[in-house]
Scaffold this active site. Sequence first.
Site, short mmCIF file in Angstrom:
data_model
loop_
_atom_site.label_atom_id
_atom_site.label_comp_id
_atom_site.label_asym_id
_atom_site.label_seq_id
_atom_site.Cartn_x
_atom_site.Cartn_y
_atom_site.Cartn_z
N LYS A 140 -3.79 3.55 -0.16
CA LYS A 140 -3.72 4.97 -0.58
C LYS A 140 -4.41 5.88 0.43
O LYS A 140 -3.85 6.89 0.86
CB LYS A 140 -4.35 5.14 -1.99
CG LYS A 140 -3.64 4.31 -3.05
CD LYS A 140 -4.21 4.53 -4.43
CE LYS A 140 -5.59 3.97 -4.63
NZ LYS A 140 -5.69 2.49 -4.45
N THR A 141 -5.62 5.50 0.84
CA THR A 141 -6.36 6.32 1.81
C THR A 141 -5.61 6.35 3.14
O THR A 141 -5.49 7.40 3.78
CB THR A 141 -7.78 5.75 2.02
OG1 THR A 141 -8.39 5.61 0.74
CG2 THR A 141 -8.62 6.65 2.89
N ASP B 124 -10.01 11.13 -3.52
CA ASP B 124 -9.94 9.75 -3.98
C ASP B 124 -10.50 9.68 -5.40
O ASP B 124 -11.40 10.45 -5.75
CB ASP B 124 -10.75 8.87 -3.02
CG ASP B 124 -10.31 7.41 -3.10
OD1 ASP B 124 -9.34 7.11 -3.81
OD2 ASP B 124 -10.96 6.58 -2.43
N THR C 176 -7.08 4.75 -9.13
CA THR C 176 -6.89 3.36 -9.56
C THR C 176 -6.60 3.32 -11.05
O THR C 176 -6.29 2.27 -11.59
CB THR C 176 -8.15 2.54 -9.25
OG1 THR C 176 -9.29 3.26 -9.71
CG2 THR C 176 -8.31 2.28 -7.77
N ARG D 208 -6.50 -4.67 1.92
CA ARG D 208 -7.92 -4.64 2.31
C ARG D 208 -8.51 -6.06 2.35
O ARG D 208 -9.31 -6.37 3.22
CB ARG D 208 -8.74 -3.77 1.37
CG ARG D 208 -10.21 -3.76 1.78
CD ARG D 208 -11.09 -2.84 0.98
NE ARG D 208 -10.74 -1.46 1.19
CZ ARG D 208 -10.45 -0.61 0.21
NH1 ARG D 208 -10.49 -1.02 -1.04
NH2 ARG D 208 -10.16 0.64 0.47
#
Length: 322
Positions: free
Chosen positions: A49-50, A94, A155, A214
Amino acid sequence: MESIRPNSLLEFVGQQQAVDILKVHLASARKRNAPMPHLLMAGPPGLGKTSLARIVASETGGRLLEAVGGTIKTPADVAKLLGNIRSGDTLFIDEIHAVQRSGEELFYGAMEDGSLTVEDKSCDRMLRDLGLGAGKATVKSVRRLPPFTLVGATTLLGLVTAPLRSRFQTILTLLPYSLKEMTAIVLRTAGQLGLAMSGDVAEEVARRSKGTARIAVSNVHWLRDYSLAHGCRMTGKSAGDAFLMKGIDGNGLTPTDRAYLQRLVASAEAVGVETLAATLGESVETLEQAIEPFLLAQGFVEKTARGRVATAKARSPCGVAA
Ligand code: ADP
Protein backbone atom coordinates in the site's frame (compact mmCIF):
# COMPACT_ATOMS: atom_id res chain seq x y z
CA MET A 1 16.89 -2.71 6.00
CA GLU A 2 17.84 -1.04 2.71
CA SER A 3 14.88 0.62 1.03
CA ILE A 4 14.21 -1.25 -2.18
CA ARG A 5 10.69 -0.17 -2.87
CA PRO A 6 9.45 -0.35 -6.43
CA ASN A 7 9.68 3.18 -7.87
CA SER A 8 7.20 2.78 -10.72
CA LEU A 9 4.24 0.63 -11.71
CA LEU A 10 6.59 -1.21 -14.09
CA GLU A 11 8.70 -2.38 -11.15
CA PHE A 12 5.66 -3.24 -9.01
CA VAL A 13 5.02 -7.00 -9.12
CA GLY A 14 1.48 -8.43 -9.21
CA GLN A 15 -1.75 -6.88 -7.78
CA GLN A 16 -2.85 -6.79 -11.42
CA GLN A 17 -6.39 -5.50 -10.86
CA ALA A 18 -5.22 -2.68 -8.58
CA VAL A 19 -2.43 -1.73 -10.98
CA ASP A 20 -4.78 -1.75 -14.00
CA ILE A 21 -7.24 0.55 -12.20
CA LEU A 22 -4.42 2.87 -11.13
CA LYS A 23 -3.13 3.07 -14.70
CA VAL A 24 -6.56 4.25 -15.88
CA HIS A 25 -6.72 6.94 -13.17
CA LEU A 26 -3.16 8.08 -13.89
CA ALA A 27 -3.67 8.24 -17.67
CA SER A 28 -6.90 10.17 -17.27
CA ALA A 29 -5.36 12.58 -14.75
CA ARG A 30 -2.46 13.22 -17.12
CA LYS A 31 -4.83 13.99 -20.02
CA ARG A 32 -6.99 16.28 -17.87
CA ASN A 33 -3.89 17.88 -16.34
CA ALA A 34 -5.55 17.38 -12.96
CA PRO A 35 -4.75 15.31 -9.88
CA MET A 36 -5.84 11.70 -9.59
CA PRO A 37 -9.09 11.09 -7.70
CA HIS A 38 -8.89 10.18 -4.02
CA LEU A 39 -8.00 6.56 -3.48
CA LEU A 40 -8.40 4.12 -0.59
CA MET A 41 -6.32 0.95 -0.38
CA ALA A 42 -7.23 -1.91 1.91
CA GLY A 43 -5.38 -5.07 2.83
CA PRO A 44 -3.15 -6.70 5.43
CA PRO A 45 0.25 -5.13 6.23
CA GLY A 46 3.17 -5.62 3.85
CA LEU A 47 1.24 -6.01 0.57
CA GLY A 48 2.42 -2.77 -1.03
CA LYS A 49 0.00 0.00 0.00
CA THR A 50 2.74 2.47 0.95
CA SER A 51 4.72 1.56 -2.14
CA LEU A 52 1.71 2.26 -4.39
CA ALA A 53 1.06 5.60 -2.65
CA ARG A 54 4.66 6.60 -3.35
CA ILE A 55 4.33 5.47 -6.94
CA VAL A 56 1.17 7.62 -7.33
CA ALA A 57 3.13 10.65 -6.11
CA SER A 58 6.09 9.99 -8.39
CA GLU A 59 3.94 9.19 -11.44
CA THR A 60 1.90 12.39 -10.95
CA GLY A 61 5.01 14.46 -10.32
CA GLY A 62 3.78 16.07 -7.10
CA ARG A 63 5.21 15.89 -3.60
CA LEU A 64 4.31 13.08 -1.22
CA LEU A 65 3.11 14.16 2.21
CA GLU A 66 2.79 11.30 4.69
CA ALA A 67 0.89 10.94 7.96
CA VAL A 68 -0.32 8.11 10.18
CA GLY A 69 -4.01 8.01 11.12
CA GLY A 70 -3.43 7.43 14.83
CA THR A 71 -1.58 10.74 15.16
CA ILE A 72 -4.47 12.76 13.67
CA LYS A 73 -6.67 13.51 16.63
CA THR A 74 -8.13 17.00 16.41
CA PRO A 75 -9.50 19.29 13.70
CA ALA A 76 -6.36 21.37 14.25
CA ASP A 77 -4.19 18.35 13.30
CA VAL A 78 -6.15 17.95 10.07
CA ALA A 79 -6.11 21.67 9.31
CA LYS A 80 -2.31 21.70 9.74
CA LEU A 81 -1.90 18.73 7.43
CA LEU A 82 -4.21 20.10 4.75
CA GLY A 83 -2.77 23.59 5.14
CA ASN A 84 0.62 22.29 3.91
CA ILE A 85 -0.76 20.98 0.65
CA ARG A 86 0.46 22.42 -2.64
CA SER A 87 -1.13 21.88 -6.02
CA GLY A 88 -0.62 18.31 -7.32
CA ASP A 89 0.53 16.87 -3.98
CA THR A 90 -0.35 13.36 -2.86
CA LEU A 91 -1.32 13.17 0.80
CA PHE A 92 -0.85 9.62 2.06
CA ILE A 93 -2.55 8.70 5.32
CA ASP A 94 -1.62 5.24 6.56
CA GLU A 95 -4.06 3.45 8.89
CA ILE A 96 -6.68 6.04 8.02
CA HIS A 97 -9.32 4.19 10.08
CA ALA A 98 -7.51 5.44 13.20
CA VAL A 99 -8.14 9.16 12.48
CA GLN A 100 -10.32 10.53 15.30
CA ARG A 101 -13.88 11.29 14.28
CA SER A 102 -13.81 15.03 15.10
CA GLY A 103 -10.78 15.46 12.83
CA GLU A 104 -12.10 13.12 10.17
CA GLU A 105 -15.05 15.40 9.45
CA LEU A 106 -12.71 18.07 8.08
CA PHE A 107 -11.63 15.66 5.37
CA TYR A 108 -15.17 15.39 4.01
CA GLY A 109 -15.24 18.91 2.53
CA ALA A 110 -11.58 18.75 1.57
CA MET A 111 -12.18 15.61 -0.45
CA GLU A 112 -15.52 16.63 -1.89
CA ASP A 113 -14.92 20.15 -3.15
CA GLY A 114 -11.49 21.12 -1.87
CA SER A 115 -12.83 23.23 0.99
CA LEU A 116 -11.29 23.43 4.42
CA THR A 117 -13.62 24.78 7.10
CA VAL A 118 -11.77 26.13 10.12
CA GLU A 119 -13.03 27.81 13.23
CA ASP A 120 -11.72 31.31 13.64
CA LYS A 121 -11.36 31.91 17.36
CA SER A 122 -9.99 35.47 17.01
CA CYS A 123 -13.47 37.08 17.40
CA ASP A 124 -14.01 35.05 20.50
CA ARG A 125 -10.69 36.16 21.92
CA MET A 126 -11.48 39.79 21.08
CA LEU A 127 -14.81 39.61 22.94
CA ARG A 128 -13.15 38.00 25.92
CA ASP A 129 -10.45 40.72 25.98
CA LEU A 130 -13.23 43.31 25.97
CA GLY A 131 -14.86 41.51 28.90
CA LEU A 132 -17.91 40.62 26.80
CA GLY A 133 -17.87 36.87 27.48
CA ALA A 134 -16.16 34.07 25.60
CA GLY A 135 -17.34 30.98 23.75
CA LYS A 136 -20.17 32.72 21.90
CA ALA A 137 -18.54 34.12 18.85
CA THR A 138 -16.83 31.29 17.04
CA VAL A 139 -16.77 32.16 13.37
CA LYS A 140 -16.17 29.55 10.70
CA SER A 141 -14.08 30.44 7.72
CA VAL A 142 -13.76 28.38 4.58
CA ARG A 143 -10.47 28.08 2.72
CA ARG A 144 -9.99 26.72 -0.79
CA LEU A 145 -7.36 24.01 -0.99
CA PRO A 146 -5.15 23.50 -4.03
CA PRO A 147 -6.08 20.39 -6.07
CA PHE A 148 -4.56 17.29 -4.45
CA THR A 149 -4.97 13.51 -4.16
CA LEU A 150 -5.69 11.84 -0.85
CA VAL A 151 -4.46 8.25 -0.72
CA GLY A 152 -5.66 6.40 2.35
CA ALA A 153 -4.50 2.96 3.43
CA THR A 154 -6.08 0.67 5.96
CA THR A 155 -5.60 -2.80 7.34
CA LEU A 156 -9.13 -2.62 8.76
CA LEU A 157 -11.54 -1.50 6.05
CA GLY A 158 -14.52 -2.27 8.31
CA LEU A 159 -13.40 0.52 10.65
CA VAL A 160 -13.38 3.20 7.94
CA THR A 161 -16.62 5.10 8.51
CA ALA A 162 -19.23 5.15 5.74
CA PRO A 163 -19.04 8.96 5.24
CA LEU A 164 -15.25 8.83 4.78
CA ARG A 165 -15.36 5.74 2.59
CA SER A 166 -17.96 7.28 0.30
CA ARG A 167 -15.65 10.21 -0.46
CA PHE A 168 -13.05 7.98 -2.11
CA GLN A 169 -13.75 7.47 -5.79
CA THR A 170 -11.93 4.13 -5.82
CA ILE A 171 -11.28 1.48 -3.19
CA LEU A 172 -8.51 -0.97 -4.10
CA THR A 173 -8.30 -4.23 -2.19
CA LEU A 174 -4.81 -5.71 -2.17
CA LEU A 175 -4.64 -9.49 -1.98
CA PRO A 176 -1.88 -11.88 -0.88
CA TYR A 177 0.60 -12.58 -3.70
CA SER A 178 0.60 -15.86 -5.62
CA LEU A 179 3.66 -18.12 -5.37
CA LYS A 180 4.76 -16.98 -8.84
CA GLU A 181 4.50 -13.30 -7.89
CA MET A 182 6.26 -13.92 -4.58
CA THR A 183 9.08 -15.69 -6.43
CA ALA A 184 9.44 -12.65 -8.69
CA ILE A 185 9.58 -10.35 -5.63
CA VAL A 186 12.23 -12.60 -4.02
CA LEU A 187 14.37 -12.61 -7.18
CA ARG A 188 14.00 -8.85 -7.60
CA THR A 189 15.05 -8.23 -4.00
CA ALA A 190 17.94 -10.71 -4.18
CA GLY A 191 19.15 -8.98 -7.35
CA GLN A 192 19.04 -5.59 -5.64
CA LEU A 193 21.02 -6.92 -2.69
CA GLY A 194 23.57 -8.63 -4.94
CA LEU A 195 22.63 -12.09 -3.65
CA ALA A 196 22.90 -14.81 -6.31
CA MET A 197 19.94 -17.18 -6.07
CA SER A 198 18.51 -19.85 -8.38
CA GLY A 199 14.83 -19.92 -9.35
CA ASP A 200 14.30 -23.03 -7.21
CA VAL A 201 15.74 -21.43 -4.08
CA ALA A 202 13.72 -18.25 -4.77
CA GLU A 203 10.54 -20.33 -4.97
CA GLU A 204 11.36 -21.98 -1.65
CA VAL A 205 11.90 -18.54 -0.06
CA ALA A 206 8.61 -17.39 -1.60
CA ARG A 207 6.79 -20.41 -0.16
CA ARG A 208 7.97 -19.42 3.32
CA SER A 209 6.92 -15.77 2.99
CA LYS A 210 3.17 -16.01 3.58
CA GLY A 211 2.09 -14.31 0.35
CA THR A 212 3.37 -11.03 1.81
CA ALA A 213 5.90 -8.86 -0.03
CA ARG A 214 7.35 -7.36 3.17
CA ILE A 215 8.08 -10.82 4.58
CA ALA A 216 9.73 -11.87 1.31
CA VAL A 217 11.92 -8.74 1.40
CA SER A 218 12.83 -9.37 5.03
CA ASN A 219 13.62 -13.06 4.38
CA VAL A 220 15.92 -12.17 1.49
CA HIS A 221 17.76 -9.65 3.72
CA TRP A 222 18.20 -12.43 6.28
CA LEU A 223 19.54 -14.85 3.66
CA ARG A 224 21.94 -12.18 2.39
CA ASP A 225 23.24 -11.65 5.93
CA TYR A 226 23.47 -15.41 6.51
CA SER A 227 25.35 -15.94 3.27
CA LEU A 228 27.81 -13.10 4.04
CA ALA A 229 28.35 -14.23 7.62
CA HIS A 230 29.02 -17.83 6.61
CA GLY A 231 30.82 -16.97 3.41
CA CYS A 232 28.53 -19.42 1.59
CA ARG A 233 26.49 -19.37 -1.61
CA MET A 234 22.72 -19.33 -1.24
CA THR A 235 21.84 -22.92 -2.11
CA GLY A 236 18.72 -24.85 -1.08
CA LYS A 237 20.72 -26.31 1.83
CA SER A 238 22.06 -22.98 3.14
CA ALA A 239 18.61 -21.36 2.76
CA GLY A 240 17.07 -24.26 4.72
CA ASP A 241 19.69 -23.85 7.48
CA ALA A 242 19.11 -20.09 7.62
CA PHE A 243 15.33 -20.54 7.96
CA LEU A 244 15.84 -23.25 10.58
CA MET A 245 17.98 -20.87 12.64
CA LYS A 246 15.04 -18.43 12.75
CA GLY A 247 12.49 -21.17 13.34
CA ILE A 248 10.64 -20.44 10.08
CA ASP A 249 9.10 -23.67 8.81
CA GLY A 250 8.12 -24.88 5.34
CA ASN A 251 4.80 -23.01 5.49
CA GLY A 252 6.46 -19.82 6.64
CA LEU A 253 5.12 -20.25 10.17
CA THR A 254 7.25 -18.44 12.76
CA PRO A 255 7.80 -19.36 16.42
CA THR A 256 5.08 -16.82 17.35
CA ASP A 257 2.61 -18.45 14.93
CA ARG A 258 3.38 -21.87 16.40
CA ALA A 259 3.04 -20.56 19.98
CA TYR A 260 -0.36 -19.16 18.96
CA LEU A 261 -1.44 -22.48 17.45
CA GLN A 262 -0.06 -24.51 20.38
CA ARG A 263 -2.11 -22.43 22.80
CA LEU A 264 -5.25 -23.22 20.80
CA VAL A 265 -4.43 -26.90 20.29
CA ALA A 266 -3.87 -27.28 24.03
CA SER A 267 -7.29 -25.87 24.82
CA ALA A 268 -10.42 -28.00 24.73
CA GLU A 269 -12.47 -24.84 24.25
CA ALA A 270 -12.40 -21.78 22.03
CA VAL A 271 -9.93 -19.13 23.24
CA GLY A 272 -10.68 -15.39 23.25
CA VAL A 273 -8.33 -13.09 21.36
CA GLU A 274 -7.48 -11.10 24.52
CA THR A 275 -6.36 -14.30 26.26
CA LEU A 276 -4.24 -15.27 23.26
CA ALA A 277 -2.67 -11.83 23.13
CA ALA A 278 -1.85 -11.92 26.85
CA THR A 279 -0.35 -15.42 26.54
CA LEU A 280 1.90 -14.41 23.65
CA GLY A 281 2.79 -10.96 24.99
CA GLU A 282 1.43 -9.36 21.82
CA SER A 283 -1.28 -6.74 21.37
CA VAL A 284 -4.74 -7.72 20.14
CA GLU A 285 -4.12 -5.47 17.11
CA THR A 286 -0.93 -7.35 16.21
CA LEU A 287 -2.73 -10.67 16.47
CA GLU A 288 -5.69 -9.50 14.41
CA GLN A 289 -3.78 -7.60 11.76
CA ALA A 290 -0.45 -9.37 11.41
CA ILE A 291 -0.66 -12.92 12.76
CA GLU A 292 -4.19 -14.22 12.30
CA PRO A 293 -4.95 -13.32 8.64
CA PHE A 294 -2.47 -15.91 7.31
CA LEU A 295 -3.46 -18.60 9.83
CA LEU A 296 -7.14 -18.07 9.01
CA ALA A 297 -6.56 -17.99 5.26
CA GLN A 298 -4.50 -21.19 5.41
CA GLY A 299 -7.17 -22.96 7.47
CA PHE A 300 -5.08 -23.44 10.64
CA VAL A 301 -7.63 -21.51 12.72
CA GLU A 302 -11.32 -20.72 12.73
CA LYS A 303 -13.07 -17.77 14.34
CA THR A 304 -16.22 -18.59 16.27
CA ALA A 305 -18.56 -16.50 18.41
CA ARG A 306 -16.84 -17.96 21.50
CA GLY A 307 -13.29 -17.30 20.30
CA ARG A 308 -10.58 -18.90 18.17
CA VAL A 309 -10.43 -22.65 17.53
CA ALA A 310 -7.56 -24.69 16.05
CA THR A 311 -8.47 -26.89 13.06
CA ALA A 312 -7.11 -30.39 12.45
CA LYS A 313 -4.52 -28.81 10.11
CA ALA A 314 -2.91 -27.04 13.07
CA ARG A 315 -2.02 -30.46 14.50
CA SER A 316 -0.30 -31.62 11.33
CA PRO A 317 3.48 -31.90 11.18
CA CYS A 318 3.59 -28.64 9.24
CA GLY A 319 1.78 -26.84 12.02
CA VAL A 320 1.84 -28.10 15.57
CA ALA A 321 2.42 -31.58 16.88
CA ALA A 322 -0.68 -32.82 18.73
P1 ADP B 1 2.17 -1.88 3.18
O1 ADP B 1 2.15 -0.39 3.07
O2 ADP B 1 0.98 -2.54 2.53
O3 ADP B 1 2.39 -2.35 4.59
P2 ADP B 1 4.70 -1.65 1.77
O4 ADP B 1 4.36 -0.85 0.57
O5 ADP B 1 5.37 -0.93 2.91
O6 ADP B 1 3.41 -2.43 2.32
O7 ADP B 1 5.61 -2.86 1.25
C1 ADP B 1 6.41 -3.63 2.12
C2 ADP B 1 7.70 -4.02 1.43
O8 ADP B 1 7.43 -4.92 0.36
C3 ADP B 1 8.47 -2.86 0.83
O9 ADP B 1 9.84 -3.08 1.12
C4 ADP B 1 8.28 -2.96 -0.67
O10 ADP B 1 9.47 -2.66 -1.31
C5 ADP B 1 7.94 -4.43 -0.89
N1 ADP B 1 6.86 -4.59 -1.87
C6 ADP B 1 5.55 -4.44 -1.61
N2 ADP B 1 4.82 -4.69 -2.70
C7 ADP B 1 5.69 -5.02 -3.67
C8 ADP B 1 5.53 -5.40 -5.04
N3 ADP B 1 4.31 -5.53 -5.58
N4 ADP B 1 6.62 -5.66 -5.77
C9 ADP B 1 7.85 -5.58 -5.19
N5 ADP B 1 8.07 -5.23 -3.91
C10 ADP B 1 7.00 -4.95 -3.15
